[in-house]
Design a protein around this motif. Structure first.
Motif, PDB file in Angstrom:
ATOM      1  N   GLY A 126       0.812  -1.217   0.000  1.00 51.80           N
ATOM      2  CA  GLY A 126       0.000   0.000   0.000  1.00 51.80           C
ATOM      3  C   GLY A 126       0.841   1.260   0.000  1.00 51.80           C
ATOM      4  N   SER A 127       1.885   1.287   0.829  1.00 48.42           N
ATOM      5  CA  SER A 127       2.741   2.469   0.893  1.00 48.42           C
ATOM      6  C   SER A 127       3.470   2.689  -0.417  1.00 48.42           C
ATOM      7  CB  SER A 127       3.746   2.313   2.040  1.00 48.42           C
ATOM      8  OG  SER A 127       3.077   2.143   3.270  1.00 48.42           O
ATOM      9  N   SER A 128       3.811   1.605  -1.112  1.00 45.14           N
ATOM     10  CA  SER A 128       4.526   1.713  -2.373  1.00 45.14           C
ATOM     11  C   SER A 128       3.682   2.390  -3.444  1.00 45.14           C
ATOM     12  CB  SER A 128       4.958   0.313  -2.836  1.00 45.14           C
ATOM     13  OG  SER A 128       5.528   0.358  -4.122  1.00 45.14           O
ATOM     14  N   ILE A 129       2.500   1.854  -3.728  1.00 42.42           N
ATOM     15  CA  ILE A 129       1.700   2.393  -4.822  1.00 42.42           C
ATOM     16  C   ILE A 129       1.139   3.769  -4.493  1.00 42.42           C
ATOM     17  CG2 ILE A 129      -0.340   1.129  -4.014  1.00 42.42           C
ATOM     18  CD1 ILE A 129       0.561   2.338  -7.590  1.00 42.42           C
ATOM     19  N   TRP A 130       0.803   4.022  -3.227  1.00 38.70           N
ATOM     20  CA  TRP A 130       0.242   5.335  -2.909  1.00 38.70           C
ATOM     21  C   TRP A 130       1.326   6.408  -2.830  1.00 38.70           C
ATOM     22  CZ3 TRP A 130      -4.435   6.821  -3.766  1.00 38.70           C
ATOM     23  CH2 TRP A 130      -5.459   5.869  -3.812  1.00 38.70           C
ATOM     24  N   SER A 131       2.580   6.035  -2.635  1.00 36.44           N
ATOM     25  CA  SER A 131       3.664   7.011  -2.779  1.00 36.44           C
ATOM     26  C   SER A 131       3.798   7.432  -4.235  1.00 36.44           C
ATOM     27  CB  SER A 131       4.985   6.413  -2.277  1.00 36.44           C
ATOM     28  OG  SER A 131       4.935   6.164  -0.880  1.00 36.44           O
ATOM     29  N   ILE A 132       3.661   6.474  -5.158  1.00 37.69           N
ATOM     30  CA  ILE A 132       3.668   6.806  -6.584  1.00 37.69           C
ATOM     31  C   ILE A 132       2.469   7.679  -6.929  1.00 37.69           C
ATOM     32  CG2 ILE A 132       3.557   5.847  -8.908  1.00 37.69           C
ATOM     33  CD1 ILE A 132       4.947   3.347  -7.846  1.00 37.69           C
ATOM     34  N   THR A 133       1.311   7.338  -6.365  1.00 34.77           N
ATOM     35  CA  THR A 133       0.102   8.120  -6.628  1.00 34.77           C
ATOM     36  C   THR A 133       0.249   9.544  -6.114  1.00 34.77           C
ATOM     37  OG1 THR A 133      -1.179   6.078  -6.396  1.00 34.77           O
ATOM     38  CG2 THR A 133      -2.409   8.145  -6.364  1.00 34.77           C
ATOM     39  N   ALA A 134       0.905   9.707  -4.965  1.00 34.07           N
ATOM     40  CA  ALA A 134       1.118  11.048  -4.418  1.00 34.07           C
ATOM     41  C   ALA A 134       1.970  11.890  -5.355  1.00 34.07           C
ATOM     42  CB  ALA A 134       1.775  10.952  -3.038  1.00 34.07           C
ATOM     43  N   ILE A 135       2.943  11.284  -6.037  1.00 32.19           N
ATOM     44  CA  ILE A 135       3.748  12.028  -7.010  1.00 32.19           C
ATOM     45  C   ILE A 135       2.871  12.503  -8.160  1.00 32.19           C
ATOM     46  CG2 ILE A 135       5.655  11.844  -8.650  1.00 32.19           C
ATOM     47  CD1 ILE A 135       6.916   9.772  -6.812  1.00 32.19           C
ATOM     48  N   ALA A 136       1.978  11.642  -8.638  1.00 33.60           N
ATOM     49  CA  ALA A 136       1.084  12.025  -9.729  1.00 33.60           C
ATOM     50  C   ALA A 136       0.155  13.160  -9.303  1.00 33.60           C
ATOM     51  CB  ALA A 136       0.262  10.814 -10.170  1.00 33.60           C
ATOM     52  N   ILE A 137      -0.355  13.098  -8.085  1.00 28.61           N
ATOM     53  CA  ILE A 137      -1.241  14.158  -7.596  1.00 28.61           C
ATOM     54  C   ILE A 137      -0.482  15.464  -7.430  1.00 28.61           C
ATOM     55  CG2 ILE A 137      -2.669  14.871  -5.643  1.00 28.61           C
ATOM     56  CD1 ILE A 137      -3.385  11.934  -5.233  1.00 28.61           C
ATOM     57  N   GLU A 138       0.758  15.385  -6.932  1.00 23.24           N
ATOM     58  CA  GLU A 138       1.585  16.582  -6.773  1.00 23.24           C
ATOM     59  C   GLU A 138       1.859  17.231  -8.130  1.00 23.24           C
ATOM     60  OE1 GLU A 138       3.974  19.389  -4.654  1.00 23.24           O
ATOM     61  OE2 GLU A 138       2.536  17.887  -3.963  1.00 23.24           O
ATOM     62  N   ARG A 139       2.155  16.420  -9.121  1.00 23.90           N
ATOM     63  CA  ARG A 139       2.383  16.952 -10.475  1.00 23.90           C
ATOM     64  C   ARG A 139       1.114  17.615 -11.005  1.00 23.90           C
ATOM     65  NH1 ARG A 139       1.779  14.175 -15.664  1.00 23.90           N
ATOM     66  NH2 ARG A 139       2.898  15.356 -17.274  1.00 23.90           N
ATOM     67  N   TYR A 140      -0.008  16.998 -10.784  1.00 24.57           N
ATOM     68  CA  TYR A 140      -1.286  17.568 -11.233  1.00 24.57           C
ATOM     69  C   TYR A 140      -1.544  18.918 -10.573  1.00 24.57           C
ATOM     70  CZ  TYR A 140      -6.343  18.282 -11.081  1.00 24.57           C
ATOM     71  OH  TYR A 140      -7.598  18.837 -11.128  1.00 24.57           O
ATOM     72  N   GLN A 141      -1.309  19.014  -9.265  1.00 26.86           N
ATOM     73  CA  GLN A 141      -1.555  20.265  -8.551  1.00 26.86           C
ATOM     74  C   GLN A 141      -0.627  21.368  -9.026  1.00 26.86           C
ATOM     75  OE1 GLN A 141      -1.121  19.027  -4.467  1.00 26.86           O
ATOM     76  NE2 GLN A 141      -3.300  18.547  -4.250  1.00 26.86           N
ATOM     77  N   ASN A 142       0.607  21.017  -9.337  1.00 28.72           N
ATOM     78  CA  ASN A 142       1.549  22.048  -9.772  1.00 28.72           C
ATOM     79  C   ASN A 142       1.229  22.567 -11.164  1.00 28.72           C
ATOM     80  OD1 ASN A 142       4.172  22.573  -7.996  1.00 28.72           O
ATOM     81  ND2 ASN A 142       3.392  20.530  -7.575  1.00 28.72           N
ATOM     82  N   ILE A 143       0.684  21.744 -12.026  1.00 27.89           N
ATOM     83  CA  ILE A 143       0.334  22.197 -13.373  1.00 27.89           C
ATOM     84  C   ILE A 143      -1.031  22.885 -13.381  1.00 27.89           C
ATOM     85  CG2 ILE A 143      -0.248  21.423 -15.699  1.00 27.89           C
ATOM     86  CD1 ILE A 143       1.899  19.362 -15.483  1.00 27.89           C
ATOM     87  N   ILE A 144      -2.004  22.265 -12.809  1.00 24.85           N
ATOM     88  CA  ILE A 144      -3.353  22.830 -12.816  1.00 24.85           C
ATOM     89  C   ILE A 144      -3.418  24.084 -11.948  1.00 24.85           C
ATOM     90  CG2 ILE A 144      -5.780  22.399 -12.281  1.00 24.85           C
ATOM     91  CD1 ILE A 144      -4.670  20.871 -14.678  1.00 24.85           C
TER      92      ILE A 144
END
Length: 378
Positions: A126-144
């Motif tokens: 769980g910690s592995s995949i949601w750490s990857i997901t957090a990177i995707a969300i962070e990228r989304y927030q920085n662009i949007i």
């Protein structure tokens, strides 16, 4: 394996209730197909080599992130969390998986390991995949949100709070339910989850399995795909943003005002940082989706065919799933080295320093040995 142990639990309880005070007969386990000894040794050696390289690689990732100030970014903190989760898989889950593969119906690590170590294993997935997901969300927030990546005390606190939240949520979702049902049977010995059956049809076990499939695989991949889609739509809708990316520095002076120039430069910086993140994020997501699919498919198979554990091919199937899992946790440092210039330079510098240190140690020992030889006349 969980399904097999759950079925074993039901069989032993039924046998005890029928026989009354007399000791129950030993449970009957299925016969699994076994490879020749040479093939088994080769297979375990291959797995262990992959695991050894993965441990070294993830330790290097942790070292360069913690020791180099330039590497202490929001994305790299999430990669640090991912590396720790991968180390948990390689150091804690893999040895247990090998022991189960070699001896499917015998627990050799004792009661404490059964009651306290086994329930914690799912937390690393769980910690592995949601750490990857957090990177995707962070990228989304920085662009949007049109924000820069910044290293500030507040942002570090926020990032670490998110990471702690990921690990805490993983513990609550996957570990707490297992702590309540894990059981150690010393007479065999065997370690298994004794799932209650309050509503019939093994509802508790099925609910737990479905939750792992959804929360550890389907949901995070869906969230990542959604961020990619929204970023793509945002870029296509923003005509000014697209023109600023294609015009280049030569046309910046044609902008109508200094404010527009500053805004354009800010967007370019965000876009360049987003590209760096995407170059690491995309292969990480693909690697996870491919290598963790066999485990997810097996969990779905267990829901459809609960007695799959009795198949002669069950143990061989679990061995192949183990290989995919360790490849997932071992290959991430290689992804960083291939896709990130910063990680490549950090790894090379670390190796260079280590090589220089070893050379100095060797030279010092050689000098001491020469001086001793001259003194003793040997």
């Amino acid at each position: 394996m969980i399904e097999m142990e759950r079925t074993f639990s039901n069989e032993t309880h039924n046998t005890t209730s029928v026989s009354g005070s007399s000791p129950p007969p030993p449970p009957v386990f299925p016969e699994y197909l076994h490879q020749p000894l040479g093939a088994t040794v080769f297979q375990v050696t291959l797995w262990s080599t992959v695991v050894f390289l993965g441990v070294i690689g993830n330790l290097l990732v942790c070292t360069v992130i913690l020791r180099r100030p330039r590497m202490k970014t929001t994305m790299n903190y999430y990669l640090l969390s991912l590396a720790v989760a991968d180390l948990g898989v390689l150091i804690l889950i893999y040895p247990v998986a090998v022991l189960k593969y070699l001896s499917p119906f015998r627990w050799v690590l004792g009661k404490p390991a059964c009651l306290f170590m086994v329930p914690t294993q799912e937390i690393f997935f769980g910690s592995s995949i949601w750490s990857i997901t957090a990177i995707a969300i962070e990228r989304y927030q920085n662009i949007i949100g049109s924000r820069r990546y910044r290293i500030k005390h507040r942002s570090r606190i926020t990032t670490w709070l998110v990471i702690m939240g990921i690990w805490l949520a993983s513990f609550l979702v996957s570990c707490v339910p297992l702590y309540t049902v894990i059981t150690y049977e010393p007479s065999i010995p065997l370690c298994y989850p004794d799932w209650p059956d309050f509503y019939g049809g093994n509802a508790v076990f099925l609910s737990y399995s479905v939750a792992l499939i959804v929360v550890w695989y389907v949901l995070p991949l869906a969230v990542i795909a959604l961020t990619y889609k929204k970023i793509k739509n945002r870029i296509h809708r923003s005509v000014v943003f697209r023109q600023s990316m294609s015009a280049g520095d030569e046309n910046e002076e044609t902008l109508s005002s200094q404010a527009e120039q500053n805004n354009n430069r800010s967007r370019k910086r965000i876009w360049r940082q987003s590209n760096k993140t995407r170059q690491i994020l995309t292969p990480l997501v693909v690697l996870f989706a491919v290598t963790m699919f066999p485990l997810t498919a097996f969990r779905i198979l267990v829901l459809i065919k609960p007695n799959v554990w009795a198949s002669p091919y069950y143990n061989l199937l679990m061995g192949q799933i183990t290989l995919f899992v360790v490849v997932n946790s071992s290959a991430n440092p290689l992804v960083y080295y291939i896709t990130s210039k910063e990680f490549k330079e950090a790894f090379r510098e670390l190796f260079k320093k280590k090589r220089s240190w070893l050379w100095r140690r060797f030279s010092d020992r050689g000098g001491k040995a020469s001086s001793i030889s001259r003194t003793t006349g040997v």
